[in-house]
Design a protein around this motif. Structure first.
Motif, mmCIF file in Angstrom:
data_model
loop_
_atom_site.group_PDB
_atom_site.id
_atom_site.type_symbol
_atom_site.label_atom_id
_atom_site.label_comp_id
_atom_site.label_asym_id
_atom_site.label_seq_id
_atom_site.Cartn_x
_atom_site.Cartn_y
_atom_site.Cartn_z
ATOM 1 N N GLY A 56 147.532 45.748 14.511
ATOM 2 C CA GLY A 56 146.211 45.840 15.110
ATOM 3 C C GLY A 56 145.760 44.610 15.871
ATOM 4 N N VAL A 57 146.570 43.546 15.901
ATOM 5 C CA VAL A 57 146.188 42.292 16.555
ATOM 6 C C VAL A 57 147.141 42.017 17.713
ATOM 7 C CG1 VAL A 57 145.833 39.819 16.279
ATOM 8 C CG2 VAL A 57 145.317 41.377 14.380
ATOM 9 N N PRO A 58 146.628 41.872 18.933
ATOM 10 C CA PRO A 58 147.512 41.619 20.075
ATOM 11 C C PRO A 58 147.945 40.165 20.168
ATOM 12 C CG PRO A 58 145.243 41.686 20.811
ATOM 13 C CD PRO A 58 145.218 42.028 19.336
ATOM 14 N N ASN A 59 149.098 39.938 20.782
ATOM 15 C CA ASN A 59 149.444 38.594 21.224
ATOM 16 C C ASN A 59 148.474 38.197 22.335
ATOM 17 O OD1 ASN A 59 151.903 37.360 19.982
ATOM 18 N ND2 ASN A 59 152.824 39.314 20.565
ATOM 19 N N VAL A 60 147.722 37.126 22.123
ATOM 20 C CA VAL A 60 146.831 36.610 23.160
ATOM 21 C C VAL A 60 147.559 35.442 23.830
ATOM 22 C CG1 VAL A 60 144.594 35.577 23.688
ATOM 23 C CG2 VAL A 60 144.780 37.302 21.868
ATOM 24 N N VAL A 61 148.068 35.684 25.032
ATOM 25 C CA VAL A 61 148.868 34.691 25.749
ATOM 26 C C VAL A 61 147.963 33.996 26.760
ATOM 27 C CG1 VAL A 61 150.947 34.290 27.109
ATOM 28 C CG2 VAL A 61 150.880 36.182 25.464
ATOM 29 N N TYR A 62 147.588 32.770 26.452
ATOM 30 C CA TYR A 62 146.615 32.040 27.259
ATOM 31 C C TYR A 62 147.361 31.135 28.244
ATOM 32 C CZ TYR A 62 142.000 29.978 28.134
ATOM 33 O OH TYR A 62 140.810 29.588 28.712
ATOM 34 N N ILE A 63 147.110 31.332 29.531
ATOM 35 C CA ILE A 63 147.797 30.604 30.593
ATOM 36 C C ILE A 63 146.826 29.612 31.233
ATOM 37 C CG2 ILE A 63 149.185 30.782 32.672
ATOM 38 C CD1 ILE A 63 150.389 32.296 30.337
ATOM 39 N N LYS A 64 147.113 28.312 31.094
ATOM 40 C CA LYS A 64 146.257 27.286 31.687
ATOM 41 C C LYS A 64 146.738 26.951 33.100
ATOM 42 C CE LYS A 64 144.814 25.028 27.384
ATOM 43 N NZ LYS A 64 144.755 23.746 26.643
ATOM 44 N N GLY A 65 146.792 27.955 33.950
ATOM 45 C CA GLY A 65 147.265 27.785 35.316
ATOM 46 C C GLY A 65 147.583 29.146 35.893
ATOM 47 N N ASP A 66 148.365 29.178 36.971
ATOM 48 C CA ASP A 66 148.815 30.444 37.550
ATOM 49 C C ASP A 66 149.945 31.019 36.713
ATOM 50 O OD1 ASP A 66 147.065 30.321 39.785
ATOM 51 O OD2 ASP A 66 148.443 28.978 40.817
ATOM 52 N N LEU A 67 150.086 32.335 36.750
ATOM 53 C CA LEU A 67 151.181 33.013 36.062
ATOM 54 C C LEU A 67 152.144 33.582 37.089
ATOM 55 C CD1 LEU A 67 152.527 34.335 33.535
ATOM 56 C CD2 LEU A 67 151.003 36.293 33.903
ATOM 57 N N SER A 68 153.422 33.239 36.967
ATOM 58 C CA SER A 68 154.459 33.802 37.828
ATOM 59 C C SER A 68 155.623 34.209 36.948
ATOM 60 C CB SER A 68 154.912 32.779 38.875
ATOM 61 O OG SER A 68 155.910 33.332 39.715
ATOM 62 N N VAL A 69 155.966 35.497 36.975
ATOM 63 C CA VAL A 69 157.053 36.022 36.160
ATOM 64 C C VAL A 69 158.054 36.706 37.074
ATOM 65 C CG1 VAL A 69 157.699 37.509 34.237
ATOM 66 C CG2 VAL A 69 155.462 36.387 34.231
ATOM 67 N N ASN A 70 159.321 36.302 36.973
ATOM 68 C CA ASN A 70 160.382 36.885 37.781
ATOM 69 C C ASN A 70 161.419 37.545 36.884
ATOM 70 O OD1 ASN A 70 159.324 35.661 40.266
ATOM 71 N ND2 ASN A 70 160.008 33.743 39.348
ATOM 72 N N LYS A 71 162.218 38.417 37.470
ATOM 73 C CA LYS A 71 163.297 39.047 36.708
ATOM 74 C C LYS A 71 164.236 37.973 36.167
ATOM 75 C CE LYS A 71 166.457 39.814 40.597
ATOM 76 N NZ LYS A 71 167.211 40.815 41.361
ATOM 77 N N SER A 72 165.002 38.304 35.171
ATOM 78 C CA SER A 72 165.885 37.326 34.532
ATOM 79 C C SER A 72 166.928 36.814 35.515
ATOM 80 C CB SER A 72 166.579 37.952 33.328
ATOM 81 O OG SER A 72 167.454 38.980 33.736
ATOM 82 N N ASP A 73 167.471 35.630 35.229
ATOM 83 C CA ASP A 73 168.472 35.026 36.112
ATOM 84 C C ASP A 73 169.724 35.882 36.238
ATOM 85 O OD1 ASP A 73 166.790 32.880 36.462
ATOM 86 O OD2 ASP A 73 167.690 31.702 34.843
ATOM 87 N N THR A 74 170.004 36.708 35.219
ATOM 88 C CA THR A 74 171.184 37.571 35.261
ATOM 89 C C THR A 74 170.933 38.872 36.026
ATOM 90 O OG1 THR A 74 170.577 38.634 33.172
ATOM 91 C CG2 THR A 74 171.941 36.658 33.046
#
Length: 235
Positions: free
Chosen positions: A111-129
């Protein structure tokens, strides 16, 4: 006896938790390979609605974007060791300085979510593989908003990335699917603009929205107060 009467407004407006995309600015849905399952509410303009399975509502009252109690969200995130900061043009875990390794599931506990706090911009790319990448949680792209209420950080997701959760960004949210698929199971809040490009799919998830709502992290703003001296006379 002294009583102070305070009038306050919640920073979280009605319908805030009822949409797959909620944007205080413009929504740009490009091409014919995007899909949105759920409602879209926006304050500015929208360029296309053909592949939206839900209601589309123009609502200028949602600008500016509703504010959470960011201090409380940061406290929750710190307790989960889910705070990330920018260092040398990349995100690292604040507690260790190690390269960001985001949670893979929305849930931190029952019942409790992961709260992922980002102190800046968020950039997520596909894995290196080149393999598909899945991350999970309630991603709060807040920058230094606790000290600067005008902070407007952006979120960008690129390639074969799946988000098991929700994204809140005071700036822009850009989803770039490319040749693969980019999917979000949860929802998006954007302060300035939400862009979907390429093969992108966003689906509303009621249970995730309810979990964030139940955190009780809505911001309360005092709008007026009155100091009343000895309001009652006791016999």
């Amino acid at each position: 006896e002294r009583i102070i009467e305070v009038k306050s407004d919640m920073g979280i407006p009605p319908n805030f938790f009822n949409n797959a995309i909620y944007c205080a600015g413009d929504v740009r849905l490009n091409g014919n390979t995007y899909e949105v399952e759920g409602n879209v509410r926006y304050a500015g303009d929208i360029n296309d609605t053909e592949h939206i399975d839900g209601t589309v509502t123009e609502d200028s009252s949602i600008n500016p974007l509703g504010m959470f109690n960011f201090s409380k969200l940061l406290e929750i995130s710190q307790g989960q060791d889910n705070v990330y900061v920018e260092e040398n043009n990349q995100l690292v875990k604040e507690s260790t300085g190690e390269e960001a390794a985001f949670p893979a599931s929305f849930w931190y506990a029952d019942g409790v979510p992961n709260v992922v706090y980002i102190k800046g911009d968020l950039s997520v790319n596909k894995s290196d593989t080149g393999e598909d990448k899945t991350i999970g949680g309630f991603f709060v792209v807040a920058g230094d908003i606790i000290n600067d209420s005008d902070a407007e950080e952006d979120a960008a997701l690129n390639g074969n990335v799946s988000i098991d959760g929700l994204i809140y960004a005071r700036g822009e949210v850009n989803l770039n699917g490319g040749a693969g698929n980019l999917n979000i199971d949860g929802g998006i809040w954007g302060g300035e603009e939400v862009d979907l490009n390429g093969n992108t799919a966003v689906a509303y998830n009621q249970s995730y929205m309810d979990a964030v709502d139940n955190l009780g992290a809505g911001s309360v703003e005092m709008t007026n107060w009155k100091d009343t001296q000895n309001p009652y006379v006791l016999n």
